[in-house]
Write an enzyme that holds these catalytic residues in place. Sequence first.
Site, PDB file in Angstrom:
ATOM      1  N   ASP A 294      -1.698  72.150   8.916  1.00 19.80           N
ATOM      2  CA  ASP A 294      -2.584  72.035  10.074  1.00 19.80           C
ATOM      3  C   ASP A 294      -2.818  70.569  10.442  1.00 19.80           C
ATOM      4  O   ASP A 294      -2.842  70.199  11.622  1.00 19.80           O
ATOM      5  CB  ASP A 294      -3.931  72.688   9.777  1.00 19.80           C
ATOM      6  CG  ASP A 294      -3.857  74.202   9.734  1.00 19.80           C
ATOM      7  OD1 ASP A 294      -3.100  74.777  10.534  1.00 19.80           O
ATOM      8  OD2 ASP A 294      -4.558  74.804   8.910  1.00 19.80           O
ATOM      9  N   ILE A 295      -3.021  69.733   9.436  1.00 13.28           N
ATOM     10  CA  ILE A 295      -3.267  68.314   9.700  1.00 13.28           C
ATOM     11  C   ILE A 295      -2.028  67.670  10.305  1.00 13.28           C
ATOM     12  O   ILE A 295      -2.120  66.895  11.264  1.00 13.28           O
ATOM     13  CB  ILE A 295      -3.693  67.600   8.411  1.00 13.28           C
ATOM     14  CG1 ILE A 295      -5.033  68.142   7.912  1.00 13.28           C
ATOM     15  CG2 ILE A 295      -3.792  66.091   8.630  1.00 13.28           C
ATOM     16  CD1 ILE A 295      -5.388  67.701   6.506  1.00 13.28           C
TER      17      ILE A 295
END
Length: 389
Positions: free
Chosen positions: A167-168
């Site tokens: 996600d990051i």
Amino acid sequence: MTGPLDGVLVVSIEQAVAVPYATRLLADLGARVVKVERPDGGDFARHYDHACGEVSSYFAWTNVGKQSLTLDLKDPAGREVLDRLVARADVVLCNLSPGAARRAGVDAGALRARRPSLVVGELSGYGEGGPYARRKAFDALVQSEAGLVELTGEGDVTARAGISVADIAAGVQLHSAVLAALLHRERTGEGVTLRLSLFEAMAEWMHQPLLYAAGTGRAAPRTGAHHPSIAPYGPFRCRDGAVHLAVQNDPQWRRLCAVLGRPGLADDPRFGSVASRVEHRAALHAELDFTDWSAADLLAALDGADVPAARTRGVADLPEHPQLAARDRWARVGVPGGEVAVLRPPVDSSAWRWEPGSVPGRGQHTDEVLRFLGYGAEQVAALRARSAV
């Protein structure tokens, strides 16, 4: 002092982590970010845990400084609100599935057909086309598909990375692409369609181990917190904790041996190079006994000898980290039901200063956004009466 994105309106149909993280980074730079949430519960990441007042640690982290607008996009009146908002937006981001985005009419093709100057970003799990196009994609699943889980762990035990790294990766890359798209529009007047997938964002971050495996014919072995191709490089126990060594060359190795009071160890043929130290890692670790040292004394000695090292700390110790305290990196922000300490953005600028906003309650800014769009009090009441907002 305003941020560089002051006056930029970002509308985000978002949930979970990846796109919310990208838009939080845009909010950090001064953009007005309107987060569109469902009236019945909102972003499901609000409720992952209860660590930050009434919202989860994930939600508090990724939603500082935003405005929350609740809309029922299936209601024509709610959809009209979104259309009026998009008509004033600079950027629209969405992480609905490609099919759901098309059904809702919020895909890039539909939005830019009406406003070609828009910057529209779409995030999906695996991208359109290919055998995985319809597969569900969450952070741990993408870590697994991209090889990170198989690479992480020790011996026969694999592990998920301890943070939402897929996600990051996607959020950071979407954020930078939006900035580039805004610059492109400023120069040419043209809007931009941005598309990326969680899987391809994670695969990009796997480039180094991918190249290693392709070049050597094998994946790097799982070595826990120790480096697979450099030694000694990892945590070693002390009397009261652990110190993480990062000895990357022979001069550093000789200085470490001197700190240990064993300069002759540097000439042991098993340990004469980085490659030989890796080959004889077990024997090397057996020779490196720091259990009579306190972590503080060992770090002081290593610092004095210019041997790279760090304290192995728990995440719960991070709020008290002396470096963050000395550099005044903490700020207090409001969250629904309380207040939490968050880190300031890591990049300091001479041209602007970060002004922390709060983490919004579900629908907290609905009336404010509706007034911004020209809705009167009676119209707002009518929208609420039909549960369109």
